[in-house]
Write an enzyme that holds these catalytic residues in place. Structure first.
Site, PDB file in Angstrom:
ATOM      1  N   LYS A 197     -19.579  11.140 -27.216  1.00 45.35           N
ATOM      2  CA  LYS A 197     -20.990  10.885 -26.929  1.00 45.35           C
ATOM      3  C   LYS A 197     -21.218   9.476 -26.363  1.00 45.35           C
ATOM      4  O   LYS A 197     -22.346   9.036 -26.217  1.00 45.35           O
ATOM      5  CB  LYS A 197     -21.826  11.098 -28.188  1.00 45.35           C
ATOM      6  CG  LYS A 197     -21.660  12.508 -28.750  1.00 45.35           C
ATOM      7  CD  LYS A 197     -22.857  12.989 -29.494  1.00 45.35           C
ATOM      8  CE  LYS A 197     -22.682  14.362 -30.088  1.00 45.35           C
ATOM      9  NZ  LYS A 197     -22.139  15.375 -29.264  1.00 45.35           N
ATOM     10  N   CYS A 198     -20.148   8.805 -26.037  1.00 45.40           N
ATOM     11  CA  CYS A 198     -20.206   7.445 -25.489  1.00 45.40           C
ATOM     12  C   CYS A 198     -20.630   7.487 -24.024  1.00 45.40           C
ATOM     13  O   CYS A 198     -20.275   8.411 -23.287  1.00 45.40           O
ATOM     14  CB  CYS A 198     -18.821   6.792 -25.629  1.00 45.40           C
ATOM     15  SG  CYS A 198     -18.727   5.114 -24.971  1.00 45.40           S
ATOM     16  N   GLY A 199     -21.369   6.479 -23.607  1.00 45.65           N
ATOM     17  CA  GLY A 199     -21.764   6.374 -22.209  1.00 45.65           C
ATOM     18  C   GLY A 199     -20.581   6.221 -21.267  1.00 45.65           C
ATOM     19  O   GLY A 199     -20.712   6.459 -20.068  1.00 45.65           O
TER      20      GLY A 199
END
Length: 157
Positions: free
Chosen positions: A34-36
């Protein structure tokens, strides 16, 4: 201790020793689905496909230590990588990379290659390149594309 003494566990619960990769260069990254920066999964997969026949092993280690960006189970993390990014390299159990509970692998990597934050991992997608003898030869910042590591990878192949 050297890197080959370290035991790790895949997302499916299977444990093994990094000694299995003795003689092969490894590209190791802490990850989060879910990291950018999760687009780097695609780039890591590109490197995996380009260099696996020459011996490169790409290993992903999800961590939930940065802004709750890997909140699910080990299996959820692996599934997100496979479905959303087509990842075929090994994804491991969710681990800590900093603090007292940091996984022994990341303790070792940090000791061998200090970054701008000293012995801490700054964020998801910090990448480490390990040569065929088990030496950490480079540490790459989270925001740096894995594709910029090609020259270093080719030097250890």
């Amino acid at each position: 201790m050297n890197i080959y003494d370290i035991e790790v566990k895949k997302a499916n619960g299977e444990s093994y020793s990094l000694e299995d990769y003795k003689g092969k260069p490894m590209l190791i990254a802490n990850t989060a689905s879910k990291c950018g920066l999760r687009g780097q999964y695609d780039e890591l997969e590109t490197l995996h496909n380009e260099y696996k026949d020459q011996g490169l092993v790409v290993l992903g280690f999800p961590s939930n230590q940065f802004n709750n960006q890997e909140p699910g189970s080990d299996e959820d993390a692996e599934e997100a990588c496979r479905i959303n990014h087509g990842v075929t390299f090994d994804i491991h159990e969710i681990i800590d990379v900093n603090g007292d509970a940091a996984h022994p692998l990341f303790k070792h990597l940090k000791e061998e290659s200090k970054g701008m934050m000293g012995d801490k991992i700054k964020w998801n997608f910090t990448k480490f390149l390990v040569d065929r003898e088990g030496n950490v030869v480079s540490r790459v910042a989270p925001t740096t594309s894995p594709l910029k590591m090609k020259k270093d990878i080719e030097n250890v192949l």
